[in-house]
Design a protein around this motif. Structure first.
Motif, PDB file in Angstrom:
ATOM      1  N   CYS A  46       0.853  -1.180   0.000  1.00 46.35           N
ATOM      2  CA  CYS A  46       0.000   0.000   0.000  1.00 46.35           C
ATOM      3  C   CYS A  46       0.892   1.234   0.000  1.00 46.35           C
ATOM      4  N   PHE A  47       0.350   2.349  -0.521  1.00 50.02           N
ATOM      5  CA  PHE A  47       1.136   3.580  -0.591  1.00 50.02           C
ATOM      6  C   PHE A  47       0.191   4.754  -0.803  1.00 50.02           C
ATOM      7  N   ASP A  48       0.714   5.947  -0.545  1.00 45.49           N
ATOM      8  CA  ASP A  48      -0.006   7.194  -0.803  1.00 45.49           C
ATOM      9  C   ASP A  48       0.465   7.774  -2.134  1.00 45.49           C
ATOM     10  N   SER A  49      -0.415   8.481  -2.792  1.00 48.48           N
ATOM     11  CA  SER A  49      -0.112   9.073  -4.089  1.00 48.48           C
ATOM     12  C   SER A  49      -0.422  10.568  -4.040  1.00 48.48           C
ATOM     13  N   TYR A  50       0.629  11.380  -4.024  1.00 47.77           N
ATOM     14  CA  TYR A  50       0.494  12.838  -3.980  1.00 47.77           C
ATOM     15  C   TYR A  50       0.837  13.435  -5.343  1.00 47.77           C
ATOM     16  N   MET A  51       0.264  14.588  -5.620  1.00 46.55           N
ATOM     17  CA  MET A  51       0.610  15.293  -6.846  1.00 46.55           C
ATOM     18  C   MET A  51       2.060  15.772  -6.796  1.00 46.55           C
ATOM     19  N   THR A  52       2.752  15.655  -7.927  1.00 48.18           N
ATOM     20  CA  THR A  52       4.127  16.132  -8.015  1.00 48.18           C
ATOM     21  C   THR A  52       4.136  17.654  -8.124  1.00 48.18           C
ATOM     22  N   PRO A  53       4.838  18.358  -7.243  1.00 46.79           N
ATOM     23  CA  PRO A  53       4.879  19.833  -7.338  1.00 46.79           C
ATOM     24  C   PRO A  53       5.462  20.283  -8.674  1.00 46.79           C
ATOM     25  N   THR A  54       5.032  21.461  -9.111  1.00 50.79           N
ATOM     26  CA  THR A  54       5.498  21.987 -10.395  1.00 50.79           C
ATOM     27  C   THR A  54       7.016  22.126 -10.428  1.00 50.79           C
ATOM     28  N   SER A  55       7.615  22.480  -9.306  1.00 50.50           N
ATOM     29  CA  SER A  55       9.075  22.667  -9.264  1.00 50.50           C
ATOM     30  C   SER A  55       9.833  21.359  -9.425  1.00 50.50           C
ATOM     31  N   ASP A  56       9.181  20.214  -9.183  1.00 46.57           N
ATOM     32  CA  ASP A  56       9.855  18.915  -9.268  1.00 46.57           C
ATOM     33  C   ASP A  56       9.566  18.175 -10.561  1.00 46.57           C
ATOM     34  N   LEU A  57       8.806  18.780 -11.470  1.00 44.81           N
ATOM     35  CA  LEU A  57       8.455  18.099 -12.719  1.00 44.81           C
ATOM     36  C   LEU A  57       9.680  17.929 -13.607  1.00 44.81           C
ATOM     37  N   LEU A  58       9.758  16.786 -14.276  1.00 44.86           N
ATOM     38  CA  LEU A  58      10.809  16.526 -15.244  1.00 44.86           C
ATOM     39  C   LEU A  58      10.332  16.920 -16.630  1.00 44.86           C
ATOM     40  N   PRO A  59      11.244  17.136 -17.585  1.00 42.13           N
ATOM     41  CA  PRO A  59      10.826  17.488 -18.956  1.00 42.13           C
ATOM     42  C   PRO A  59       9.898  16.424 -19.548  1.00 42.13           C
ATOM     43  N   GLY A  60       8.780  16.873 -20.100  1.00 40.15           N
ATOM     44  CA  GLY A  60       7.808  15.960 -20.690  1.00 40.15           C
ATOM     45  C   GLY A  60       6.688  15.551 -19.767  1.00 40.15           C
TER      46      GLY A  60
END
Length: 227
Positions: free
Chosen positions: A117-131
Motif C-alpha cells: 500500500c502507498f499514498d499518491s500525492y501530486m508532483t509539485p510543479t518545481s519537481d516536474l521533469l521534462p515531458g
C-alpha cells in the motif's frame, strides 16, 4: 491523454469505454437528425407564406409527432440501459485494488498482496521533469496488469471524492462509510491520467490519478521489488 484543442473523447482503452464511445456516436447522430429536421421546418415556416389548414389540423400529423418521439427515446434508452448493467457487473476479478480518498491525495491498497500500500500525492510543479504534465503527475503511480479483470474498490476517509480516469471509462464516487466497486479491464499498456471529479474542497484540483498499465510479467517484477 487528451490533446490540445481536442473536441472529442479520449481514445478508448477498455471494452466499457468503447461501448460508451459507440453510444455517444449513436446518440449524437439522433440529435443531429432531430436538429436538422427542426431547423428545416422552422426555415420552411419563415419562408413560406401559404399554410395548408388540413396539415396543421390533421389527426395523422398529431399521431406522428406523438409516436415518433417515443420511438426515439426507446432507441436511446435500450442501449443506455445495456451499458449501465454491463458497467455495474463485476466478472470474477483476478485481483482487487482499493482506492481511498483523502484531503487531498489518494491512498492505494493491493488487497491480494500483504503490506502493499502507498499514498499518491501530486508532483509539485518545481519537481516536474521534462515531458511531464503539470497538475497530473504523481509521486507514486498505480501499477496494474493489462488484459486481466481487476476489481477497484473506492471509498473515502473524510469528504466526498470521485475517482475518474476518462480513457478507461472509470468514474465512481468515493463516499465515507460506503464501498463502491468498478471493473477495470485494460486492453493495452500505457499511462492513463485522471483526476478527482468531485468538488471536494480547497485543493480539489490537486488530486490527480495516474495508472501505469503494464503486461503481467512486468507487474510481477514491480510487486517483487516493493515486497
Amino acid at each position: 491523454m487528451a490533446q490540445p484543442s481536442q473536441s472529442m473523447m479520449q481514445d478508448a482503452s477498455t471494452p466499457i469505454m468503447e461501448e460508451l464511445s459507440f453510444f455517444h456516436d449513436h446518440t449524437l447522430m439522433i440529435i443531429i437528425l432531430i436538429s436538422s429536421m427542426v431547423l428545416y421546418i422552422i426555415a420552411l415556416m419563415l419562408t413560406t407564406k401559404l399554410t395548408h389548414t388540413n396539415v396543421t389540423d390533421a389527426q395523422e400529423v398529431e399521431i406522428i409527432w406523438t409516436i415518433l418521439p417515443a420511438i426515439i427515446l426507446i432507441a436511446i434508452a435500450l442501449p443506455s440501459l445495456r451499458i449501465l448493467y454491463v458497467m455495474d457487473e463485476v466478472y470474477d476479478p483476478s485481483m482487487t485494488m482499493k482506492a481511498l480518498g483523502h484531503q487531498w491525495y489518494w491512498s492505494y491498497e493491493y488487497t491480494d498482496f500483504e503490506k502493499l500500500c502507498f499514498d499518491s500525492y501530486m508532483t509539485p510543479t518545481s519537481d516536474l521533469l521534462p515531458g511531464e504534465f503539470r497538475l497530473l503527475e504523481v509521486d507514486n503511480r498505480v501499477v496494474l496488469p493489462t488484459e486481466l479483470p481487476i476489481r477497484v474498490l473506492v471509498t473515502s476517509e473524510d469528504v466526498l471524492h470521485s475517482w475518474a480516469v476518462p480513457s478507461l471509462g472509470l468514474k465512481t464516487d468515493a463516499i465515507p462509510g460506503r464501498l463502491n466497486q468498478i471493473t477495470l479491464l485494460a486492453t493495452r499498456p500505457g499511462l492513463y491520467y485522471g483526476q478527482c471529479s468531485e468538488i471536494c474542497g480547497a485543493n480539489h484540483s490537486f488530486m490527480p490519478i495516474v495508472l501505469e498499465l503494464v503486461p503481467y510479467y512486468h507487474f510481477q517484477t514491480w510487486t517483487v521489488t516493493l515486497l
